[in-house]
Design an enzyme around this catalytic site. Structure first.
Site, short mmCIF file in Angstrom:
data_model
loop_
_atom_site.label_atom_id
_atom_site.label_comp_id
_atom_site.label_asym_id
_atom_site.label_seq_id
_atom_site.Cartn_x
_atom_site.Cartn_y
_atom_site.Cartn_z
N HIS A 121 -2.57 6.88 3.96
CA HIS A 121 -1.52 5.90 4.23
C HIS A 121 -0.12 6.35 3.82
O HIS A 121 0.73 5.55 3.46
CB HIS A 121 -1.85 4.55 3.56
CG HIS A 121 -1.34 3.39 4.34
ND1 HIS A 121 -1.24 2.11 3.82
CD2 HIS A 121 -0.88 3.29 5.63
CE1 HIS A 121 -0.76 1.28 4.72
NE2 HIS A 121 -0.53 1.97 5.83
N CYS A 150 0.79 -1.23 0.00
CA CYS A 150 0.00 0.00 0.00
C CYS A 150 0.83 1.28 0.00
O CYS A 150 0.72 2.11 -0.90
CB CYS A 150 -0.92 0.00 1.22
SG CYS A 150 -1.67 -1.61 1.60
#
Length: 612
Positions: free
Chosen positions: A216, A159
């Site tokens: 993120h 991610c």
């Protein structure tokens, strides 16, 4: 909290659903995207209450889906910035001239950009190329069929590094983001010295920039938050994943937070601070916010950039009951229970994109919007993820194709008619989007000077089919750290040049067939002295062996290829690598700060306090 920088999930109007069976492009006398299947649910099911963000009830999976309006399927003949084509004048279905809705720069149309970033969507997880979920993404399939599919699209292994590469146009090794992902209580993030995509777009053409969904890229200081990095607004979550209904962040925090058992922490944010969960499925709320942004956007004043980083289909495996009930005829045929829930989450993803597209049309923005759909990395093939990269080898987090090669396509009425429905087979890396937008689409190459990007502008090759080859190699990654953040003493790395791929010091990861029961199958790929904890080096011919089943590393016939790849990896990339900024230590000070904010996560340090 867990130690190390690990990904917690490792090992006229748009008629979206029509009864018509064909839709005609007014510029071409050929049918587009027929969906002749009979509906799989009763009218009563189709008329059941819909989530508040849906303008119309969701039609059950398997209904005859077409994109029914000229606004959706008609080719726009207006040129795109940097495209090099002449403006030959578009027209509506009724023959009246199309009127550009966007800001013009030097007589050029500046497109809106909507980038849909799916989470953990594997090669085998989108309908148009899936072996088992072919009926789960009818809208995305139709968009891809009328757009351009990217068949050699490479993201990053997980991610955080993938999103960092998208936002900077650089390989993670150049910005210290090559190791692991940011855990919710770790004090690190993407350097604030880096210019990000929304900042470039603002400077190039005054874009209004919005992010909805997953960030993120760091949240331990205010300077790392999206609105400090070029986004005008933010709605979503900072961490790696959340509960889809109550928005608890990374569920391990519920039992390990500060060793005092204070309970769970939550991650549901707006640009002005946390917001209380409503209990509604998070993807529905995100699509509702997207609808608000799109409908309130002033296209006469500025172009729109919407980064829609949806949580689906990342774990935890959660889907609304009404979705599973409405699509039971398809879902119940999936033999693995976890894969079945995953498929329901995929249905929600498909419907979310359909409704955001409908919002664009309702707001009059669709005709001048360039849409990208891509996954951030390959699937998590373990039980808790139940994604599939089949037949590609491996899963997210490793150096095999299953982690990197993912579904992607572009879709827009601005794409020339001759290119719509095509596939683009050239190598395309996630870092290429930034220069593709800035250099190719917006003709703003001078803004990129001095930034030493790794991405290549793919606009001419992708949209115009100009015969160019912007990229012939992809660096997968170079990592020198182990799970705890300690140096390994060797490089875990991979590089592709042309057809050849070199991997050094990787585990002998399996291929994972689509499960035909609740058990997860593994096909161990043979290797000398195989063992789960032993690392090997590999050489593959990806043109002849895209599934990485034949290791040529010790082949004398390929010694020259191996030597060239090894030298390129060392001289061109390893020698220029920046050390990882991963901080593997949980910062217990975060928990006290979050409790003072009602158990919502957020920045807990001053902007100047960057120590690990």
């Amino acid at each position: 909290a867990a130690a190390g920088c690990l990904c917690a999930c490792l090992p006229a109007s748009l008629e979206r659903y029509s009864s018509a069976t064909t839709t005609m492009d007014p510029h071409e006398a050929i049918p587009l995207v027929p969906r002749p299947e009979e509906p799989l649910s009763s009218p009563e099911t189709r008329a059941s209450p819909s989530p508040r963000w849906l303008s119309r009830p969701v039609v059950a999976l398997g209904a005859a889906l077409v994109l029914g309006s000229a606004a959706v399927l008609a080719t726009s003949a207006r040129s795109v910035a940097g495209g090099g084509g002449a403006d030959v004048g578009g027209a509506k279905r009724d023959g009246s001239p199309s009127t550009p809705q966007l800001v013009s720069q030097a007589g050029r149309v500046v497109p809106h950009i909507v980038f849909v970033h799916a989470d953990d969507l594997g090669w085998n997880d989108i309908g148009y190329q899936s072996t088992d979920l072919g009926d789960c993404t009818p809208f995305l399939d139709s968009m891809a069929a009328d757009g351009i599919k990217l068949t050699n699209y490479y993201a990053q292994q997980s991610c955080t590094p993938s999103r960092a590469a998208l936002m900077t146009g650089k390989y993670p090794i150049r910005i210290g983001m090559q190791h692991g992902v940011i855990m919710v209580d770790q004090p690190w993030g993407l350097s604030t010295d880096e210019a990000l995509l929304p900042e470039y777009l603002q400077e190039a053409a005054g874009y209004a920039t919005h992010i909805i969904g997953k960030w993120h890229l760091g949240h331990y200081t205010n300077a790392h938050l999206p609105q400090a990095r070029g986004f005008d607004t933010f709605f979503g979550y900072y961490s790696g994943y959340i509960d889809y209904f109550d928005h608890r962040t990374e569920t391990h925090e519920c039992v390990e937070a500060d060793e005092g058992g204070e309970g769970c922490f939550f991650d549901w944010q707006t640009g002005s601070g946390p917001t209380e969960p409503t209990g509604e499925y998070s993807t529905y709320e995100m699509a509702a916010v997207a609808d608000d942004i799109i409908r309130s956007h002033d296209a006469a004043a500025t172009p729109l950039f919407l980064y829609l980083a949806l949580p689906n289909v990342h774990e935890p495996l959660q889907a609304p009951d009404h979705v599973q009930a409405a699509h039971a005829a398809v879902l119940d045929a999936i033999p693995n229970a976890q894969r079945r829930t995953f498929a329901a989450m995929l249905v929600v993803l498909d419907e979310a994109v359909a409704n955001v597209t409908s919002s664009l049309q309702a707001a009059g923005l669709y005709d001048e919007t360039f849409m990208v759909f891509a996954s951030d990395n390959g699937a998590n093939t373990l039980v808790q993820g139940s994604g599939s990269n089949w037949p590609l080898r491996g899963q997210k987090g490793y150096l095999f194709e299953g982690a990197y090669r993912v579904p992607a396509f572009v879709h827009s009425p601005l794409i020339p008619a001759a290119r719509r429905g095509a596939s683009y087979d050239g190598l395309f890396h996630v870092s290429d989007w930034l220069p593709t937008f800035l250099d190719g689409m917006l003709d703003s190459q001078p803004l990129l000077a001095g930034h030493s990007l790794n991405g290549a502008s793919q606009w001419g090759a992708l949209v115009q089919a100009d015969g160019s080859t912007p990229r012939d190699e992809v660096l997968y990654n170079i990592d020198t750290l182990g799970d705890t953040g300690k140096p390994l003493g060797y490089d875990v790395a991979a590089l592709r040049v042309g057809r050849w791929k070199l991997i050094t010091n990787e585990l002998n990861v399996s291929t994972y067939p689509v499960p035909h029961s609740d058990a997860i199958a593994q096909n161990r790929v043979p290797n000398n002295g195989e063992a789960d904890d032993t690392r090997y080096s590999f050489l593959f011919d990806l043109e002849a062996d895209p599934n990485e089943s034949t290791n040529l590393y010790d082949s004398a016939a390929h010694a020259g290829v191996l030597a060239n790849l090894t030298e390129t990896l060392a001289v061109k990339y390893r020698s220029r690598m920046t050390g990882s900024v991963c901080c593997p230590n949980a910062d217990n000070a975060s928990y006290a700060a979050w409790r003072q904010s009602g158990n919502f996560i957020g920045p807990w340090r001053d902007d100047s306090d960057l120590a690990c």
